[in-house]
Design an enzyme around this catalytic site. Structure first.
Site, short mmCIF file in Angstrom:
data_model
loop_
_atom_site.label_atom_id
_atom_site.label_comp_id
_atom_site.label_asym_id
_atom_site.label_seq_id
_atom_site.Cartn_x
_atom_site.Cartn_y
_atom_site.Cartn_z
CG HIS A 82 -1.80 -1.02 1.29
ND1 HIS A 82 -1.87 -1.76 2.54
CD2 HIS A 82 -2.98 -1.45 0.63
CE1 HIS A 82 -3.19 -2.53 2.26
NE2 HIS A 82 -3.56 -2.50 1.26
NE ARG A 136 -2.87 -7.34 -4.66
CZ ARG A 136 -3.61 -7.68 -3.68
NH1 ARG A 136 -3.35 -7.98 -2.61
NH2 ARG A 136 -4.89 -7.79 -3.85
CB SER A 191 -4.26 -6.61 4.65
OG SER A 191 -4.13 -5.40 4.27
CE LYS A 247 -12.85 -6.49 4.86
NZ LYS A 247 -12.07 -5.97 3.73
O1 PNS Z 1 -8.79 -2.58 0.64
P1 PNS Z 1 -10.19 -3.19 -0.17
O2 PNS Z 1 -11.03 -3.62 0.96
O3 PNS Z 1 -10.01 -3.95 -1.07
O4 PNS Z 1 -10.96 -1.90 -0.53
C1 PNS Z 1 -12.00 -1.95 -1.23
C2 PNS Z 1 -12.48 -0.36 -1.36
C3 PNS Z 1 -12.68 0.11 -0.11
C4 PNS Z 1 -11.97 0.39 -2.30
C5 PNS Z 1 -14.00 -0.44 -1.77
O5 PNS Z 1 -14.93 -1.75 -1.36
C6 PNS Z 1 -14.95 0.87 -2.01
O6 PNS Z 1 -14.86 1.70 -2.62
N1 PNS Z 1 -16.03 0.77 -0.95
C7 PNS Z 1 -17.04 1.90 -0.79
C8 PNS Z 1 -18.41 1.51 -1.26
C9 PNS Z 1 -18.39 1.68 -2.79
O7 PNS Z 1 -18.23 2.99 -3.06
N2 PNS Z 1 -18.93 0.67 -3.31
C10 PNS Z 1 -18.93 0.55 -4.68
C11 PNS Z 1 -17.71 0.49 -5.42
S1 PNS Z 1 -17.85 0.53 -7.17
#
Ligand code: PNS
Length: 164
Positions: A17, A92, A129, A41
């Site tokens: 990150h 990645r 993570s 979560k």
């Molecule tokens: O580290 P992660 O858990 O892979 O991050 C995922 C994240 C936070 C980027 C994604 O779940 C997100 O943007 N969530 C916010 C809710 C949202 O906007 N959802 C629609 C995404 S198209």
């Protein structure tokens, strides 16, 4: 001024990150690391702990144009509030691509906020993570893969507790 958002759960932040955040900080005037607050979560570190870990890492890396915030709800709404027109994500491997592409297209369709992908540096391409947490649960050493405060925090919370 160009503002980019680097979103994620960051439970916990890894060197992978930080690689993406620091490289984004060389491209955009300001980078906001945006930590998703998701009560559904189960997490190891609270939002405040994750913010503190990211702020400590950003200070150590002397990333003066990086701020750390949390958000709830849709990422594109947060981007609009922050006047950020671009989301920066790391890729990645090909396995990331389908999911990331769908999110980028959804975010663009919802709001016009674009997503820019940076290729993860090869030395971190295997990092996640969840893998980090699994290794610590089973007694492995992750100190070369995460910032020191994260390694300490994981040690205190997870080490030698394979039942969790
Ligand atoms: O580290 P992660 O858990 O892979 O991050 C995922 C994240 C936070 C980027 C994604 O779940 C997100 O943007 N969530 C916010 C809710 C949202 O906007 N959802 C629609 C995404 S198209």
């Amino acid at each position: 001024m160009s503002t980019a958002v680097c979103p994620g759960s960051f439970d916990p932040v890894t060197n992978g990150h930080l690689d993406i955040v620091s490289r984004a900080a060389t491209v955009y005037d300001q980078v906001i690391v945006a930590i998703l607050v998701n009560p559904a979560k189960s997490v190891v570190f609270s939002v405040d702990e994750r913010i503190a870990m990211l702020e400590a890492a950003a200070a150590r890396l002397q990333l003066g144009n990086v701020a750390v915030l949390s958000f709830e709800g849709l990422l594109v709404d947060f981007c609009r509030e922050q006047d950020a027109r671009v989301i920066v994500k790391g890729l990645r491997a090909a396995t990331d691509f389908d999911y990331e592409l769908a999110m980028a297209q959804m975010n663009s369709t919802l709001s016009g906020v674009e997503t820019a992908f940076l290729a993860t540096s090869p030395q971190w391409s295997f990092l996640s993570s969840s893998l980090i947490k699994e290794v610590v649960r089973f007694g492995g050493d992750v100190s070369s893969l995460v910032p020191p405060e994260v390694a300490d925090g994981l040690q205190q919370r997870l080490a030698h507790r394979a039942d969790h």
